[in-house]
Design an enzyme around this catalytic site. Structure first.
Site, PDB file in Angstrom:
ATOM      1  N   TYR A  36      15.313  11.356  32.219  1.00  0.00           N
ATOM      2  CA  TYR A  36      14.501  12.446  32.787  1.00  0.00           C
ATOM      3  C   TYR A  36      13.807  13.230  31.665  1.00  0.00           C
ATOM      4  O   TYR A  36      12.613  13.526  31.731  1.00  0.00           O
ATOM      5  CB  TYR A  36      15.371  13.388  33.637  1.00  0.00           C
ATOM      6  CG  TYR A  36      14.671  14.681  33.966  1.00  0.00           C
ATOM      7  CD1 TYR A  36      13.651  14.718  34.920  1.00  0.00           C
ATOM      8  CD2 TYR A  36      14.994  15.861  33.298  1.00  0.00           C
ATOM      9  CE1 TYR A  36      12.978  15.900  35.200  1.00  0.00           C
ATOM     10  CE2 TYR A  36      14.324  17.047  33.572  1.00  0.00           C
ATOM     11  CZ  TYR A  36      13.322  17.058  34.521  1.00  0.00           C
ATOM     12  OH  TYR A  36      12.642  18.222  34.786  1.00  0.00           O
ATOM     13  N   SER A  84      14.077  27.944  31.764  1.00  0.00           N
ATOM     14  CA  SER A  84      13.264  27.371  32.842  1.00  0.00           C
ATOM     15  C   SER A  84      13.683  27.910  34.213  1.00  0.00           C
ATOM     16  O   SER A  84      14.869  28.170  34.440  1.00  0.00           O
ATOM     17  CB  SER A  84      13.450  25.853  32.816  1.00  0.00           C
ATOM     18  OG  SER A  84      12.966  25.260  33.999  1.00  0.00           O
ATOM     19  N   GLN A  99      10.535  31.246  32.047  1.00  0.00           N
ATOM     20  CA  GLN A  99       9.415  30.418  32.527  1.00  0.00           C
ATOM     21  C   GLN A  99       9.393  30.423  34.050  1.00  0.00           C
ATOM     22  O   GLN A  99      10.430  30.269  34.688  1.00  0.00           O
ATOM     23  CB  GLN A  99       9.569  28.987  32.004  1.00  0.00           C
ATOM     24  CG  GLN A  99       8.538  28.005  32.540  1.00  0.00           C
ATOM     25  CD  GLN A  99       8.992  27.280  33.796  1.00  0.00           C
ATOM     26  OE1 GLN A  99      10.158  27.352  34.165  1.00  0.00           O
ATOM     27  NE2 GLN A  99       8.078  26.602  34.463  1.00  0.00           N
ATOM     28  N   TYR A 137       7.839  28.909  37.674  1.00  0.00           N
ATOM     29  CA  TYR A 137       7.073  28.047  38.572  1.00  0.00           C
ATOM     30  C   TYR A 137       6.821  28.842  39.843  1.00  0.00           C
ATOM     31  O   TYR A 137       7.738  29.525  40.323  1.00  0.00           O
ATOM     32  CB  TYR A 137       7.872  26.792  38.944  1.00  0.00           C
ATOM     33  CG  TYR A 137       7.820  25.709  37.908  1.00  0.00           C
ATOM     34  CD1 TYR A 137       6.601  25.244  37.434  1.00  0.00           C
ATOM     35  CD2 TYR A 137       8.984  25.130  37.416  1.00  0.00           C
ATOM     36  CE1 TYR A 137       6.549  24.229  36.483  1.00  0.00           C
ATOM     37  CE2 TYR A 137       8.936  24.118  36.473  1.00  0.00           C
ATOM     38  CZ  TYR A 137       7.711  23.671  36.014  1.00  0.00           C
ATOM     39  OH  TYR A 137       7.656  22.684  35.087  1.00  0.00           O
ATOM     40  N   THR A 177       3.954  28.401  33.990  1.00  0.00           N
ATOM     41  CA  THR A 177       3.495  27.017  33.789  1.00  0.00           C
ATOM     42  C   THR A 177       2.404  26.732  34.799  1.00  0.00           C
ATOM     43  O   THR A 177       2.602  26.887  36.005  1.00  0.00           O
ATOM     44  CB  THR A 177       4.668  26.034  33.955  1.00  0.00           C
ATOM     45  OG1 THR A 177       5.658  26.363  32.991  1.00  0.00           O
ATOM     46  CG2 THR A 177       4.214  24.604  33.742  1.00  0.00           C
ATOM     47  N   ARG A 209       7.557  10.348  37.322  1.00  0.00           N
ATOM     48  CA  ARG A 209       8.166   9.626  36.197  1.00  0.00           C
ATOM     49  C   ARG A 209       8.943   8.479  36.838  1.00  0.00           C
ATOM     50  O   ARG A 209       9.952   8.712  37.529  1.00  0.00           O
ATOM     51  CB  ARG A 209       9.082  10.530  35.390  1.00  0.00           C
ATOM     52  CG  ARG A 209       8.367  11.728  34.728  1.00  0.00           C
ATOM     53  CD  ARG A 209       8.275  12.879  35.705  1.00  0.00           C
ATOM     54  NE  ARG A 209       7.391  13.948  35.321  1.00  0.00           N
ATOM     55  CZ  ARG A 209       7.805  15.194  35.117  1.00  0.00           C
ATOM     56  NH1 ARG A 209       9.068  15.504  35.182  1.00  0.00           N
ATOM     57  NH2 ARG A 209       6.930  16.133  34.850  1.00  0.00           N
ATOM     58  N   LYS A 258       1.191  28.439  30.137  1.00  0.00           N
ATOM     59  CA  LYS A 258       1.504  27.169  29.465  1.00  0.00           C
ATOM     60  C   LYS A 258       0.928  26.008  30.272  1.00  0.00           C
ATOM     61  O   LYS A 258       1.166  25.911  31.478  1.00  0.00           O
ATOM     62  CB  LYS A 258       3.020  27.006  29.331  1.00  0.00           C
ATOM     63  CG  LYS A 258       3.452  25.664  28.768  1.00  0.00           C
ATOM     64  CD  LYS A 258       4.943  25.671  28.492  1.00  0.00           C
ATOM     65  CE  LYS A 258       5.520  24.300  28.288  1.00  0.00           C
ATOM     66  NZ  LYS A 258       5.446  23.467  29.490  1.00  0.00           N
ATOM     67  N   HIS A 300       2.129  19.122  29.015  1.00  0.00           N
ATOM     68  CA  HIS A 300       3.487  19.061  29.578  1.00  0.00           C
ATOM     69  C   HIS A 300       4.250  17.868  28.984  1.00  0.00           C
ATOM     70  O   HIS A 300       4.965  17.158  29.681  1.00  0.00           O
ATOM     71  CB  HIS A 300       3.397  18.952  31.109  1.00  0.00           C
ATOM     72  CG  HIS A 300       4.537  19.605  31.840  1.00  0.00           C
ATOM     73  ND1 HIS A 300       4.408  20.749  32.571  1.00  0.00           N
ATOM     74  CD2 HIS A 300       5.847  19.262  31.959  1.00  0.00           C
ATOM     75  CE1 HIS A 300       5.561  21.076  33.116  1.00  0.00           C
ATOM     76  NE2 HIS A 300       6.463  20.189  32.753  1.00  0.00           N
ATOM     77  N   ARG A 310       3.898  14.556  30.713  1.00  0.00           N
ATOM     78  CA  ARG A 310       4.672  14.364  31.948  1.00  0.00           C
ATOM     79  C   ARG A 310       3.859  14.652  33.206  1.00  0.00           C
ATOM     80  O   ARG A 310       4.357  14.522  34.306  1.00  0.00           O
ATOM     81  CB  ARG A 310       5.894  15.288  31.934  1.00  0.00           C
ATOM     82  CG  ARG A 310       6.893  14.925  30.871  1.00  0.00           C
ATOM     83  CD  ARG A 310       7.862  16.057  30.584  1.00  0.00           C
ATOM     84  NE  ARG A 310       8.851  16.286  31.612  1.00  0.00           N
ATOM     85  CZ  ARG A 310       9.966  15.576  31.757  1.00  0.00           C
ATOM     86  NH1 ARG A 310      10.207  14.575  30.951  1.00  0.00           N
ATOM     87  NH2 ARG A 310      10.839  15.881  32.698  1.00  0.00           N
TER      88      ARG A 310
HETATM   89  C1  GLV Z   1       9.466  19.939  34.667  1.00  0.00           C
HETATM   90  O1  GLV Z   1       8.991  20.827  34.016  1.00  0.00           O
HETATM   91  C2  GLV Z   1       9.357  18.572  34.331  1.00  0.00           C
HETATM   92  O2  GLV Z   1       8.540  18.248  33.457  1.00  0.00           O
HETATM   93  O3  GLV Z   1      10.102  17.761  34.918  1.00  0.00           O
END
Ligand code: GLV
Length: 388
Positions: A25, A107, A128, A130, A156, A165, A252, A276, A279
């Site tokens: 991850y 986070s 941070q 979200y 973010t 991913r 960010k 990021h 990502r």
């Molecule tokens: C979260 O910030 C991620 O990149 O999984």
């Protein structure tokens, strides 16, 4: 941790200690991982000028970040699931950062909560954010960060929807891990990790559990994010966040000069030039390639930070040379956390700091203020341009 001389050594140790689903991850980029690879490849293309006989005895890596003193031009990034790399991982990372004199960012998607971390450390840290559809919860989260005396809020802005991913899908990533045969076998071979997690306070998302209304499926991160994160997010919401947050605001995830200009108008105190860590938008340019244009557009008006791809002290010099005031590292310290908890994070920061110091010496500079585009070597194709 002295036996681990580089971030790559810490990475290898973390890979052996942490269950595959959590290591993967942290490690992964989105989709084809083109942007993830570009982040590293473009850094390695930037060559530094070797200068000699410059008296580099008085080197100093200290600076200020958002007006706070910092021993290095470096902050630790917010990392979701940090506490799954090591028990109480966010507390360990925050303590290591504070002992080294640099900022730590917690986070939204951490395992330890804001209150857990605030109760375990002496100094303020950054939080941070979200933004989710449930704005009542977000308002509360901002209030909780203010009550915990967080000294900056990092919003973010590049994750309204999650870039996939593939390994998370293949691994069936859940928090905590589901009791499946392959996970049981994996964990049974990682006893150091298992013990640290067992001793840790929490096994799920500390900021959300008990606060968010719809907790169903929270263990499946991708599905939960898709339901909860707000895709309508816009610059108007930045104003809303700013109206609720009394302190410094960092945006960010800026990769485009036009967005950077809007960030200035929106009243942000800083931006972090970032994709990021490769990502999110696969196919986006590397963050280091995007940096010079953004610095040219807004560097005089706003504090420009940088993240995505930093693995060495030389990379910090490269980013500073291209106009960043400071850098943020994610994977570089997460490897340390997986490798050895607080001591591993301390080692990661020490490695980056020492590499930065030696790179400065070999480039012939004594202070961060002297690091500018002049420390970058011409490419072989340009050798005729600079008089020898
Ligand atoms: C979260 O910030 C991620 O990149 O999984």
């Amino acid at each position: 941790m002295k036996a681990y001389p580089s971030i790559e050594d810490l990475r290898e140790r973390a890979r052996r200690r942490v269950p595959k689903m959590f290591f993967d991850y942290a490690e992964a980029g989105s989709y084809n991982q083109e942007t993830l690879r570009a982040n590293r490849a473009d850094f390695e293309k930037i060559k530094l000028r070797q200068r000699v006989l410059m008296n580099v005895d008085k080197r100093d890596t200290a600076t200020t970040i958002l007006g706070e003193k910092a021993a290095l031009p470096l902050a630790l990034a917010p990392i979701g699931l940090g506490g799954m790399m090591h028990g109480d991982g966010e507390i360990a990372a925050c303590r290591a950062a504070q002992a080294a004199g640099i900022p730590y960012t917690l986070s939204t998607m951490s395992i330890c909560s804001i209150e857990d971390v605030a109760g375990a450390v002496d100094k303020p840290f950054w939080f941070q954010l979200y933004v989710m559809r449930d704005r009542g919860f977000i308002r509360e989260l901002i209030q909780r960060a203010a009550a915990a005396k967080c000294s900056a809020l990092m919003l973010t802005v590049d994750l309204q929807v999650l870039g996939q991913r593939h390994c998370d899908v293949r691994n069936g990533l859940t928090v905590p891990p589901e009791i499946k045969l392959r996970n049981v076998i994996d964990i049974a071979t990682k006893p150091g990790w298992a013990l640290s997690i067992l001793k840790g306070k929490r096994k799920t998302f500390g900021n959300l559990a008990g606060h968010v209304k719809d907790m169903t499926n929270i263990n499946s991160l991708a599905a939960w994010t898709a339901n909860q994160f707000d895709p309508t997010l816009s610059w108007k919401d930045v104003e809303w966040v700013k109206s609720l947050w009394p302190g410094k605001l960092i945006l960010k995830g800026i990769l485009d000069a036009d967005d950077a200009k809007i960030a200035v108008t929106a009243g942000a105190d800083a931006i972090s030039v970032s994709n990021h860590g490769g990502r999110q938008l696969d196919g986006a340019p590397s963050a280091i390639a995007a940096l010079p244009r953004i610095v040219d557009a807004v560097g005089a008006e706003i504090e420009v930070m940088f993240d995505s791809g930093i693995r060495t002290g030389a990379d910090i010099v490269r980013a500073l040379a291209l106009g960043a005031r400071s850098c943020i590292v994610g994977r570089s310290y997460i490897y340390g956390l997986g490798a050895g908890g607080q001591a591993g994070v301390a080692r990661a920061i020490e490695i980056l700091g020492k590499e930065l110091d030696v790179t400065m010496a070999l480039c012939g500079v004594n202070s961060l203020a002297e690091i500018d585009r002049d420390v970058i070597a011409d490419s072989p194709m340009d050798t005729q341009r600079r008089p020898q």
